[in-house]
Enzyme design. Structure first.
Site, PDB file in Angstrom:
ATOM      1  N   LYS A 255      15.999  -1.116 -20.994  1.00 22.51           N
ATOM      2  CA  LYS A 255      17.375  -1.596 -20.869  1.00 22.51           C
ATOM      3  C   LYS A 255      18.038  -1.741 -22.238  1.00 22.51           C
ATOM      4  CE  LYS A 255      16.134  -2.778 -16.479  1.00 22.51           C
ATOM      5  NZ  LYS A 255      15.120  -3.487 -15.725  1.00 22.51           N
TER       6      LYS A 255
ATOM      7  N   ASP B 154      11.466 -13.722 -18.595  1.00 17.49           N
ATOM      8  CA  ASP B 154      11.690 -12.282 -18.440  1.00 17.49           C
ATOM      9  C   ASP B 154      13.067 -12.005 -19.037  1.00 17.49           C
ATOM     10  OD1 ASP B 154      12.288  -9.730 -17.611  1.00 17.49           O
ATOM     11  OD2 ASP B 154      11.865 -10.065 -15.484  1.00 17.49           O
TER      12      ASP B 154
ATOM     13  N   TRP C 193      13.943  -9.940  -9.233  1.00 14.21           N
ATOM     14  CA  TRP C 193      12.844  -9.879 -10.210  1.00 14.21           C
ATOM     15  C   TRP C 193      12.056 -11.180 -10.240  1.00 14.21           C
ATOM     16  CZ3 TRP C 193      11.783  -5.187 -10.680  1.00 14.21           C
ATOM     17  CH2 TRP C 193      12.780  -4.218 -10.809  1.00 14.21           C
TER      18      TRP C 193
HETATM   19  C1  LIG Z   1      14.244  -3.834 -14.866  1.00 10.70           C
HETATM   20  C2  LIG Z   1      13.740  -5.209 -14.780  1.00 10.70           C
HETATM   21  C3  LIG Z   1      12.414  -5.466 -14.426  1.00 10.70           C
HETATM   22  C4  LIG Z   1      11.433  -4.394 -14.045  1.00 10.70           C
HETATM   23  O1  LIG Z   1      11.091  -3.641 -15.131  1.00 10.70           O
HETATM   24  P1  LIG Z   1       9.968  -2.494 -15.030  1.00 10.70           P
HETATM   25  O2  LIG Z   1       9.780  -2.169 -16.478  1.00 10.70           O
HETATM   26  O3  LIG Z   1      10.547  -1.391 -14.218  1.00 10.70           O
HETATM   27  O4  LIG Z   1       8.765  -3.071 -14.406  1.00 10.70           O
HETATM   28  C5  LIG Z   1      11.997  -6.778 -14.414  1.00 10.70           C
HETATM   29  N1  LIG Z   1      12.830  -7.783 -14.730  1.00 10.70           N
HETATM   30  C6  LIG Z   1      14.110  -7.577 -15.068  1.00 10.70           C
HETATM   31  C7  LIG Z   1      14.994  -8.731 -15.420  1.00 10.70           C
HETATM   32  C8  LIG Z   1      14.616  -6.280 -15.106  1.00 10.70           C
HETATM   33  O5  LIG Z   1      15.884  -6.052 -15.445  1.00 10.70           O
END
Ligand SMILES: *Cc1c(COP(=O)(O)O)cnc(C)c1O
Length: 360
Positions: free
Chosen positions: A196, A172, A102
């Site tokens: 999540k 993030d 990511w």
């Molecule tokens: C799942 C995830 C993403 C991507 O998320 P999307 O909503 O599918 O774009 C980005 N960063 C992390 C840490 C993730 O777990």
């Protein structure tokens, strides 16, 4: 059919209580004769849903008043573009710690808009730990400093938030937001895809310090400018209404259950049970360095692909679902987000013991 224990990394399991309430309110939300999915986002009912969701999130995360909370779309991945488009405006430079897939994606997007300085990188050890940070490698004039606090695929987490001085820290937090208390004031931006630890896919939460809003070039598309959403209370266009409603129910439940301190205690207990079992097992191993282990995503392997596949198949037959690891790590991964009950982790550990006995 009974509900299974779903260890999916995302979209992930949601609290049963939330699903039941949503089911009850599906046909008739609080006497208005329609579901939240069908109502105008300009209605007073929906305004109250989004206002309450924001107020509850502010309360549980203790978000200071000089931060905006935005309810956006486009997933966490769109933030890989929105962050540089809005922040890489002065010196066109940012610092990023590379801790997995990511951050790699965030790096390649940021490179489209300016200079990216990779201050640390754990890629050569397949991202099995959070690298040490050496502040002499930080750019003094970066427009922002970027991290992914929890690395969903590799199962690593920062145990300490980096000190980056006056440079805005962007995080993030898609896979560990709301899992424990954090000091929001240490960050310039926190963002998270909802699927999540918050609610259904389609919603992305952005928590942004007000002074970082309003610096994007005027050529930046309207919808990619934080100012648009901040000025319009996340209702410049139709927001992901239903996902916001479910997220609101999740926030309410966290509040009822004692907030993020209680959440953290519960998550630590769950993760401890699983890591203890893995560390004491002769069959299963954790690929992650002990000082970097995530409370949310727990990869483990036997070292034998055929045996891993057999484990996943048998676990699934017992109602322990979605345990296959990401292809870049292999083996298994148990995502044990807030909504995974202790009983689910206990059932997994019990099955791991049973499986090990049968494969001595
Ligand atoms: C799942 C995830 C993403 C991507 O998320 P999307 O909503 O599918 O774009 C980005 N960063 C992390 C840490 C993730 O777990």
């Amino acid at each position: 059919m009974a509900r299974v224990y779903n260890f999916s990394a995302g979209p992930a399991t949601l609290p049963e209580k939330v699903l039941k309430q949503a089911a009850e309110e599906m046909f008739d939300y609080k006497g208005c004769g329609m579901s939240v999915m069908e109502m105008s986002h300009r209605s007073k009912e929906f305004q109250s849903i989004i206002d309450t969701a924001e107020a509850d999130l502010r309360e549980i995360m203790n978000i200071p008043n000089n931060y905006k909370v935005l309810f956006l779309q486009g997933g966490a991945s769109l933030q890989f573009s929105m962050v540089p488009l809005n922040l890489m405006v002065k010196n066109k430079k940012c610092d990023i710690v590379n801790t997995g897939q990511w951050t790699k994606k965030a790096i390649s997007e940021a490179k489209k808009y300016g200079q990216v300085n990779i201050v640390a990188d754990s890629s050569k050890d397949n991202f099995t730990y959070i690298p040490e940070l050496d502040s002499s490698k930080f750019s003094k004039d970066a427009d922002y400093f970027y991290i992914a606090t929890n690395n969903t695929i590799y199962g690593t987490v920062y145990k300490n938030i980096p000190e980056v001085g006056n440079v805005p820290l962007v995080a993030d937090m898609s896979s560990n937001i709301l899992s424990e208390p954090i000091d929001v004031s240490k960050f310039g931006i926190i963002f998270a895809g909802a699927q999540k630890n918050i609610g259904p896919a389609g919603l992305t939460i952005v928590i942004i310090r007000e002074d970082l809003i309003g610096h994007a070039d005027e050529k930046v598309p309207t919808l990619l400018n934080y100012k648009t959403h901040a000025d319009e209370g996340s209702m410049y266009n139709t927001p992901p209404c239903y996902s916001i409603y479910i997220a609101g129910l999740v926030f309410k439940l966290i509040k009822e259950n004692g907030g993020l301190i209680a959440m953290q205690k519960y998550n630590q207990k769950k993760a401890q049970m699983l890591y203890d079992h893995i560390d004491n097992s002769k069959l299963f191993k954790s690929p992650v360095r002990k000082d970097s282990r995530s409370l949310m995503n727990v990869p483990f392997v036997t070292g034998d692909e055929t045996l891993d596949a057999e484990f996943i198949k048998q676990a699934s037959a017992k109602g322990l679902k979605t345990l296959k690891g990401h292809r870049s790590v292999g083996g298994m991964r148990a995502s044990i987000y807030n909504a995974m009950p202790m009983e689910g982790v206990q059932a997994l550990v019990d099955f791991m013991r049973e499986f090990e006995q049968a494969h001595k």
